[in-house]
Design an enzyme around this catalytic site. Structure first.
Site, PDB file in Angstrom:
ATOM      1  N   LYS A   1       0.796  -1.235   0.000  1.00 27.92           N
ATOM      2  CA  LYS A   1       0.000   0.000   0.000  1.00 27.92           C
ATOM      3  C   LYS A   1       0.827   1.284   0.000  1.00 27.92           C
ATOM      4  O   LYS A   1       0.573   2.204  -0.746  1.00 27.92           O
ATOM      5  CB  LYS A   1      -0.905   0.012   1.231  1.00 27.92           C
ATOM      6  CG  LYS A   1      -1.891  -1.140   1.273  1.00 27.92           C
ATOM      7  CD  LYS A   1      -3.000  -0.828   2.276  1.00 27.92           C
ATOM      8  CE  LYS A   1      -4.015  -1.963   2.341  1.00 27.92           C
ATOM      9  NZ  LYS A   1      -3.604  -3.031   3.264  1.00 27.92           N
TER      10      LYS A   1
ATOM     11  N   THR B   1       8.790  -9.834  -1.043  1.00 26.47           N
ATOM     12  CA  THR B   1       7.447 -10.151  -1.510  1.00 26.47           C
ATOM     13  C   THR B   1       7.529 -11.462  -2.278  1.00 26.47           C
ATOM     14  O   THR B   1       8.601 -12.038  -2.442  1.00 26.47           O
ATOM     15  CB  THR B   1       6.919  -9.072  -2.478  1.00 26.47           C
ATOM     16  OG1 THR B   1       7.616  -9.197  -3.717  1.00 26.47           O
ATOM     17  CG2 THR B   1       7.143  -7.672  -1.932  1.00 26.47           C
TER      18      THR B   1
ATOM     19  N   LYS C   1      11.375 -16.009  -5.204  1.00 20.23           N
ATOM     20  CA  LYS C   1      11.960 -16.912  -6.204  1.00 20.23           C
ATOM     21  C   LYS C   1      11.554 -16.570  -7.629  1.00 20.23           C
ATOM     22  O   LYS C   1      11.994 -17.241  -8.577  1.00 20.23           O
ATOM     23  CB  LYS C   1      11.509 -18.353  -5.920  1.00 20.23           C
ATOM     24  CG  LYS C   1      11.967 -18.886  -4.595  1.00 20.23           C
ATOM     25  CD  LYS C   1      11.178 -20.122  -4.185  1.00 20.23           C
ATOM     26  CE  LYS C   1      11.248 -20.343  -2.690  1.00 20.23           C
ATOM     27  NZ  LYS C   1       9.968 -20.194  -2.005  1.00 20.23           N
TER      28      LYS C   1
ATOM     29  N   VAL D   1      16.326 -21.321  -1.879  1.00 10.97           N
ATOM     30  CA  VAL D   1      16.336 -22.779  -1.708  1.00 10.97           C
ATOM     31  C   VAL D   1      16.783 -23.114  -0.285  1.00 10.97           C
ATOM     32  O   VAL D   1      17.844 -22.680   0.165  1.00 10.97           O
ATOM     33  CB  VAL D   1      17.300 -23.457  -2.715  1.00 10.97           C
ATOM     34  CG1 VAL D   1      17.209 -24.984  -2.582  1.00 10.97           C
ATOM     35  CG2 VAL D   1      16.983 -23.035  -4.142  1.00 10.97           C
TER      36      VAL D   1
ATOM     37  N   LEU E   1      19.224 -22.221   5.092  1.00  9.80           N
ATOM     38  CA  LEU E   1      20.301 -23.212   4.959  1.00  9.80           C
ATOM     39  C   LEU E   1      21.246 -22.829   3.824  1.00  9.80           C
ATOM     40  O   LEU E   1      20.808 -22.325   2.793  1.00  9.80           O
ATOM     41  CB  LEU E   1      19.712 -24.598   4.652  1.00  9.80           C
ATOM     42  CG  LEU E   1      18.775 -25.211   5.686  1.00  9.80           C
ATOM     43  CD1 LEU E   1      18.237 -26.546   5.155  1.00  9.80           C
ATOM     44  CD2 LEU E   1      19.492 -25.424   7.012  1.00  9.80           C
TER      45      LEU E   1
ATOM     46  N   GLY F   1       4.108 -20.201   9.334  1.00  9.24           N
ATOM     47  CA  GLY F   1       4.940 -19.413   8.407  1.00  9.24           C
ATOM     48  C   GLY F   1       5.798 -20.266   7.489  1.00  9.24           C
ATOM     49  O   GLY F   1       6.771 -19.781   6.926  1.00  9.24           O
TER      50      GLY F   1
ATOM     51  N   GLU G   1       4.137 -20.678   1.432  1.00 10.70           N
ATOM     52  CA  GLU G   1       4.156 -19.429   0.663  1.00 10.70           C
ATOM     53  C   GLU G   1       2.921 -18.625   1.060  1.00 10.70           C
ATOM     54  O   GLU G   1       1.971 -19.181   1.614  1.00 10.70           O
ATOM     55  CB  GLU G   1       4.107 -19.761  -0.838  1.00 10.70           C
ATOM     56  CG  GLU G   1       5.339 -20.452  -1.374  1.00 10.70           C
ATOM     57  CD  GLU G   1       6.585 -19.641  -1.118  1.00 10.70           C
ATOM     58  OE1 GLU G   1       6.712 -18.551  -1.687  1.00 10.70           O
ATOM     59  OE2 GLU G   1       7.433 -20.082  -0.317  1.00 10.70           O
TER      60      GLU G   1
ATOM     61  N   LYS H   1      12.514 -24.529  -6.999  1.00  8.52           N
ATOM     62  CA  LYS H   1      13.795 -24.654  -6.292  1.00  8.52           C
ATOM     63  C   LYS H   1      14.769 -25.560  -7.033  1.00  8.52           C
ATOM     64  O   LYS H   1      15.956 -25.233  -7.146  1.00  8.52           O
ATOM     65  CB  LYS H   1      13.554 -25.167  -4.868  1.00  8.52           C
ATOM     66  CG  LYS H   1      12.909 -24.109  -3.975  1.00  8.52           C
ATOM     67  CD  LYS H   1      12.433 -24.705  -2.670  1.00  8.52           C
ATOM     68  CE  LYS H   1      11.881 -23.615  -1.753  1.00  8.52           C
ATOM     69  NZ  LYS H   1      11.113 -24.164  -0.635  1.00  8.52           N
TER      70      LYS H   1
ATOM     71  N   GLY I   1      10.232 -21.015   7.457  1.00  5.19           N
ATOM     72  CA  GLY I   1       9.898 -20.367   8.722  1.00  5.19           C
ATOM     73  C   GLY I   1      10.459 -18.955   8.769  1.00  5.19           C
ATOM     74  O   GLY I   1      11.479 -18.651   8.135  1.00  5.19           O
TER      75      GLY I   1
HETATM   76  N1  LIG Z   1       8.069 -18.458   4.593  1.00  3.26           N
HETATM   77  C1  LIG Z   1       9.234 -18.996   4.336  1.00  3.26           C
HETATM   78  O1  LIG Z   1       9.700 -19.864   5.069  1.00  3.26           O
HETATM   79  C2  LIG Z   1      10.018 -18.566   3.180  1.00  3.26           C
HETATM   80  C3  LIG Z   1       9.575 -17.583   2.351  1.00  3.26           C
HETATM   81  N2  LIG Z   1      10.309 -17.191   1.265  1.00  3.26           N
HETATM   82  C4  LIG Z   1       9.832 -16.134   0.418  1.00  3.26           C
HETATM   83  O2  LIG Z   1       9.722 -14.937   1.140  1.00  3.26           O
HETATM   84  C5  LIG Z   1       8.855 -14.048   0.474  1.00  3.26           C
HETATM   85  C6  LIG Z   1       7.941 -13.371   1.465  1.00  3.26           C
HETATM   86  O3  LIG Z   1       7.107 -14.299   2.084  1.00  3.26           O
HETATM   87  P1  LIG Z   1       6.146 -13.856   3.283  1.00  3.26           P
HETATM   88  O4  LIG Z   1       6.852 -12.907   4.150  1.00  3.26           O
HETATM   89  O5  LIG Z   1       5.626 -15.081   3.854  1.00  3.26           O
HETATM   90  O6  LIG Z   1       5.009 -13.094   2.500  1.00  3.26           O
HETATM   91  P2  LIG Z   1       3.888 -12.125   3.111  1.00  3.26           P
HETATM   92  O7  LIG Z   1       2.684 -12.307   2.264  1.00  3.26           O
HETATM   93  O8  LIG Z   1       3.760 -12.282   4.567  1.00  3.26           O
HETATM   94  O9  LIG Z   1       4.489 -10.676   2.867  1.00  3.26           O
HETATM   95  C7  LIG Z   1       4.595 -10.115   1.604  1.00  3.26           C
HETATM   96  C8  LIG Z   1       4.853  -8.639   1.731  1.00  3.26           C
HETATM   97  O10 LIG Z   1       5.015  -8.135   0.431  1.00  3.26           O
HETATM   98  C9  LIG Z   1       4.210  -6.991   0.273  1.00  3.26           C
HETATM   99  N3  LIG Z   1       3.836  -6.873  -1.127  1.00  3.26           N
HETATM  100  C10 LIG Z   1       3.159  -7.762  -1.884  1.00  3.26           C
HETATM  101  N4  LIG Z   1       3.005  -7.264  -3.109  1.00  3.26           N
HETATM  102  C11 LIG Z   1       3.583  -6.078  -3.149  1.00  3.26           C
HETATM  103  C12 LIG Z   1       3.745  -5.083  -4.146  1.00  3.26           C
HETATM  104  N5  LIG Z   1       3.267  -5.247  -5.367  1.00  3.26           N
HETATM  105  N6  LIG Z   1       4.430  -3.960  -3.824  1.00  3.26           N
HETATM  106  C13 LIG Z   1       4.928  -3.806  -2.584  1.00  3.26           C
HETATM  107  N7  LIG Z   1       4.788  -4.707  -1.616  1.00  3.26           N
HETATM  108  C14 LIG Z   1       4.121  -5.823  -1.892  1.00  3.26           C
HETATM  109  C15 LIG Z   1       3.048  -7.182   1.174  1.00  3.26           C
HETATM  110  O11 LIG Z   1       2.437  -5.958   1.518  1.00  3.26           O
HETATM  111  C16 LIG Z   1       3.731  -7.833   2.354  1.00  3.26           C
HETATM  112  O12 LIG Z   1       4.293  -6.803   3.162  1.00  3.26           O
HETATM  113  C17 LIG Z   1       8.145 -14.902  -0.573  1.00  3.26           C
HETATM  114  O13 LIG Z   1       8.702 -14.649  -1.839  1.00  3.26           O
HETATM  115  C18 LIG Z   1       8.477 -16.319  -0.165  1.00  3.26           C
HETATM  116  O14 LIG Z   1       8.558 -17.191  -1.246  1.00  3.26           O
HETATM  117  C19 LIG Z   1      11.499 -17.770   0.993  1.00  3.26           C
HETATM  118  C20 LIG Z   1      12.021 -18.732   1.794  1.00  3.26           C
HETATM  119  C21 LIG Z   1      11.301 -19.219   2.953  1.00  3.26           C
HETATM  120  N1  LIG Z   2       7.149 -22.191   1.352  1.00  2.25           N
HETATM  121  C1  LIG Z   2       8.481 -22.622   1.287  1.00  2.25           C
HETATM  122  C2  LIG Z   2       9.344 -21.721   2.084  1.00  2.25           C
HETATM  123  C3  LIG Z   2      10.689 -21.694   1.546  1.00  2.25           C
HETATM  124  O1  LIG Z   2      10.957 -21.304   0.432  1.00  2.25           O
HETATM  125  C4  LIG Z   2       8.607 -24.005   1.843  1.00  2.25           C
HETATM  126  O2  LIG Z   2       7.617 -24.514   2.329  1.00  2.25           O
HETATM  127  O3  LIG Z   2       9.664 -24.594   1.754  1.00  2.25           O
HETATM  128 NA    NA Z   3      19.305 -21.306   1.406  1.00  4.88          NA
END
Ligand SMILES: NC(=O)C1=CN([C@@H]2O[C@H](COP(=O)(O)OP(=O)(O)OC[C@H]3O[C@@H](n4cnc5c(N)ncnc54)[C@H](O)[C@@H]3O)[C@@H](O)[C@H]2O)C=CC1
Ligand SMILES: N[C@@H](CC=O)C(=O)O
Ligand code: NA
Length: 818
Positions: A509, A557, A581, A611, A615, A666, A669, A684, A799
């Site tokens: 936003k 994001t 990714k 990935v 780790l 958490g 995705e 990945k 996480g």
């Molecule tokens: N949850 C996990 O364990 C892991 C997550 N990731 C990656 O981390 C990234 C973030 O994941 P989360 O924090 O869980 O997502 P989330 O949905 O909690 O947060 C996303 C954030 O991006 C913002 N956002 C979305 N679209 C936007 C836009 N067009 N302009 C500006 N801001 C925007 C949202 O407002 C929010 O603040 C993802 O790409 C996910 O694949 C990677 C490795 C592990």
């Molecule tokens: N959603 C992903 C988080 C890491 O990229 C997963 O479950 O492994």
């Molecule tokens: Na890694």
């Protein structure tokens, strides 16, 4: 004997003068012999110039300026002197003196002319007034002070405005006068006299000159220049916040610094003292106990290579080129001869060894005249086409690193250009004095502040730097990252000398900027109340315009639009770190392109958390390849959420509930369908294939999922969950089938040769993936070197804490590299 000098703003107001009197009282009490030189009160010289200019133009407004001048001095007397008799005497004496000035101005007004000779006389009233009043104040404070009008001791020719000193005569007068006047002499700076008692002045930096002449004449032990800054700083503190005082430097270094814009001392006027090797101290009136800077001939080859960094804000670069210059003697002589004849001062010269071109920098105001002068000198050659018209480039700055020790230490230029390069700053021209006292680089003017900061960090704060973060996405990962940064900042500052500042922040936003660093205590509220709607093009524009050193863009994001800006961002020489990714798993060509742009710009494009989250998977793979190993096969459990889900299926809970828990923890995705479909795992293994050097695209990865038919057609996340609930029996069946065989379910990704595949497997006790628990990932590398037993990376692979920590670590690595 010491010669002290107080100038400009440090004698601006009565309370400042009181501070100086305190300093001088201490000196006197300590038993030191000293004499003290004063400039006019701050701003007075300018107002004297203005009133005489007005008078010469016949404008009677000069009278008001004169009244203010007289009033200001009377006011100072009233505020400073408490002894009635002394105050009356001083006030009267000043009135008498100012009456002369008033008549003088009237004379100028009548004849409509203020010649340089008259001007020098007018200007002398500034120093004569300040030194006189302060001498009286000192007297009142118990210092046996005596006012000395320097016209009695400093003798010059009649070049009014910038008189040439007769050294021998002046030194003799100084010695005589001081031997007959044992009291503390309070001397007018800047003014002198020529034959016939005519008043002259010593030109720019004139009061420093007076001090220097006195020191040389008296064979003083030291000169102290008291000003309003804490000595000579490593860089201009208005541009480089972390600049600090240089404790010691040589005369040559001080001269070089001041040539390049450091206004603290004006060395040409200090020459007499330098010739007599009298050390010079630059001290701060507001911080009298602080040592300041000592300028002397002592060099210290052991010390830091670079002493200071300086810059000239605005220059023009002129380039003379052409085939007719090659191997022809006398070209340089003609160029610089023509410039000298036109009275143009050259700031810097560079010549390529090809001899085809010579460039020189001048003040922008002289650029056109320089072009004309050189083109006139080469009219014949230009006509015949062997010399080109002079090219003039504007909007440039010169930054210079300065230090005598550079000559002893190799690698200095390397560090200089690395720091500039990594911050995307292009060197337009380079010059190094053969004395190796300075290396100067001409750059775009808009990059000056960034360059100064980057160089300052590279040379003075190699164990101290500031990272400027621009973070988009403050959800689970981004939010966790911000709190980790907040918690760790103090440690990083103290133990790693690293300051991590978040200067840009955005969610879907709003966006928010603060070049000084957003307060990490209140960022949520600040972002919520931010004025500006998110617009990534604008966000990127702000990053570019802020032009901060060590800028890093962090995308937290899962958004493809944000990823589409990486190219522009990297091209602006800003590093990117991201857990997103999308960019690395979309089109192969685009992935390659991003890596190449980062290489070309000397910045980092990093995505370790793509990935295995925190780790070390991608870095391990890179290390294997870089060290010459060959990857034969990679096999892995790459989904933290699927791992968690399969590890929690025990027949007692519905599948949908476990998926919800994975989401709440958490691990999934933002859209869990990405995980459950196997798409996230496919991305990945695709990324790992690419990192291995195999040019695969998403459609090359064979993916066999395990969801019941139609599940992915769900129109929303909630609808998807409803399907998962409805299909409880199906998922239970999958589990029971595996359990019956003594096996567990795993989503396994494999890369073998050029083939990548992802699919669900039931694995038994003999399989290494069997023992995984929680959200564990496990990546198994079979290589030439790890052939009998593979290299394994294992641990929680999803996480908030571990992922954010992975991004954080990557940011620090980027910072360490830059
Ligand atoms: N949850 C996990 O364990 C892991 C997550 N990731 C990656 O981390 C990234 C973030 O994941 P989360 O924090 O869980 O997502 P989330 O949905 O909690 O947060 C996303 C954030 O991006 C913002 N956002 C979305 N679209 C936007 C836009 N067009 N302009 C500006 N801001 C925007 C949202 O407002 C929010 O603040 C993802 O790409 C996910 O694949 C990677 C490795 C592990
Ligand atoms: N959603 C992903 C988080 C890491 O990229 C997963 O479950 O492994
Ligand atoms: Na890694």
């Amino acid at each position: 004997m010491k010669v002290l000098k107080f100038g400009g703003s440090s004698v601006g107001q009565p309370d400042r003068i009181r501070g100086i009197v305190e300093i001088l009282k201490k000196y006197y009490a300590s038993g030191d012999h000293f004499t003290v030189v004063f400039s006019a009160f701050g701003g007075v010289t300018d107002s004297l110039i203005e009133m005489s200019t007005l008078a010469a133009q016949g404008e009677d407004r000069y009278g008001q300026l004169f009244d203010a001048f007289a009033e200001r001095h009377q006011q100072a007397i009233t505020e400073l002197l408490t002894n009635d008799a002394l105050r009356r005497e001083t006030a009267q004496q000043m009135r008498r003196s100012h009456e002369v000035l008033k008549n003088l101005l009237y004379g100028i007004f009548l004849v409509r002319e203020a010649s340089p000779r008259t001007m020098d006389y007018v200007l002398s009233f500034g120093e004569r007034s300040s030194a006189y009043i302060i001498s009286q104040k000192l007297l009142e404070a118990g210092v046996p002070a005596e006012f000395l009008d320097a016209r009695r001791i400093i003798k010059t020719d009649k070049t009014f405005g910038n008189a040439k000193v007769n050294f021998e005569k002046s030194y003799q007068k100084i010695r005589e006068y001081y031997s007959e006047h044992p009291k503390v002499q309070v001397v007018t700076g800047f003014i002198s006299s020529a034959k016939g008692g005519l008043t002259t002045t010593l030109g720019r930096g004139g009061s420093d000159y007076t001090a220097s002449l006195l020191a040389a004449g008296l064979d003083a032990d030291a000169i102290e220049i008291w000003t309003d800054v804490s000595g000579v700083l490593t860089a201009d503190p208005r541009r480089v916040k972390k600049a600090f005082t240089i404790p010691k430097m040589t005369y040559a270094e001080a001269m070089e610094m001041s040539h390049f814009g450091a206004k603290v001392i004006y060395p040409p006027t200090l020459m007499p003292a330098l010739q007599k090797r009298i050390p010079l101290y630059i001290k701060n009136t507001f911080e009298p106990e602080f040592e300041g800077t000592k300028v002397s001939e002592e060099s210290n080859p052991e010390g830091a290579a670079v002493r200071g960094i300086s810059s000239i804000n605005n220059v023009a670069l002129c380039t003379v080129s052409g085939t007719g210059m090659f191997g022809v003697p006398g070209i340089a002589g003609r160029i610089f001869g023509s410039l000298a004849a036109a009275g143009i001062n050259v700031i810097l010269i560079t010549q390529g060894s090809s001899e085809h071109a010579i460039s020189f920098a001048v003040q922008p105001a002289s650029a056109d005249a320089a072009k004309v002068a050189v083109e006139d000198a080469f009219a014949f050659e230009i006509e015949r086409g062997v010399v080109n018209a002079v090219k003039v480039e504007r909007e440039l700055s010169v930054v210079a690193i300065i230090g005598e020790n550079m000559r002893y230490q190799p690698g200095i230029s390397g560090r200089l250009f690395r720091a500039l390069g990594q911050n995307g700053i292009n060197a337009v021209a380079i010059a190094q004095g053969s004395s190796e006292l300075n290396v100067s680089v001409v750059i775009a003017k808009e990059d000056e502040t960034k360059a100064l900061n980057a160089l300052h960090e590279a040379f003075f704060l190699s164990d101290h730097k500031t990272l400027h973060l621009f973070i988009v996405g403050v959800g689970l990962i981004g939010g966790t990252l911000l709190s980790q940064i907040k918690k760790q900042n103090e440690y990083l500052r103290e133990r790693r000398g690293m300051e991590v500042k978040v200067v840009g922040l955005a969610n879907s936003k709003k966006m928010l900027f603060d070049a000084e660093g957003i307060d990490l205590e209140n960022w949520r509220t600040a972002l919520q109340h931010a004025e500006t709607k998110i617009d990534l093009a604008v966000f990127v524009g702000r990053m570019r315009d802020l032009n901060l050193s060590n800028s890093i863009f962090v995308d937290n994001t899962a958004n493809s639009q944000i990823a589409s800006f990486y190219e522009t961002i990297l091209d602006e020489s800003i590093s990117v770190s991201t857990p997103n990714k999308i960019a690395t798993s979309s089109g192969y060509l685009q992935y390659q392109r991003l890596k190449n742009i980062a290489d070309k710009r000397g910045v980092q494009f990093r995505y370790e958390t793509n990935v295995g989250a925190g780790l070390p998977v991608i870095s391990t793979l890179r290390d294997l390849i870089d060290s010459g190993d060959r990857i034969n096969k990679i096999e892995g459990v790459l989904s933290g959420s699927l791992s968690f889900i399969f590890n929690n299926m025990d027949g007692s809970r519905p599948f949908a509930e476990i998926v919800r828990e994975a989401k709440e923890k958490g691990f999934t995705e933002p859209d869990p369908r990405t995980d459950l479909s196997g798409k996230d795992v496919a991305r990945k293994i695709l990324i790992l294939a690419r990192e291995t050097g195999i040019a695969l695209d998403a459609e090359d990865v064979s993916l066999s999922g395990f969801l019941p038919e139609g599940a992915m057609e769900a129109e929303s996340i909630e609808a998807f969950f409803t399907i998962l609930e409805e299909e409880a029996a199906y998922f239970d069946g999958l589990y029971r089938q595996a359990e019956k065989d003594g096996k567990v379910l795993r989503m396994v990704a494999t890369l073998e040769g050029e083939k990548a595949s992802v699919g669900i497997q039931s694995v038994g006790k003999d399989n290494p993936f069997y023992t995984l628990s929680g959200s564990d990932n496990m990546i198994v590398f079979y290589t030439d070197r790890y052939s009998v037993r593979p290299l394994v990376v294992r641990g929680p692979g999803a996480g908030a804490e571990v992922t954010a920590a992975g991004v954080f670590a990557e940011i620090i690595q980027i910072g360490t590299l830059s």
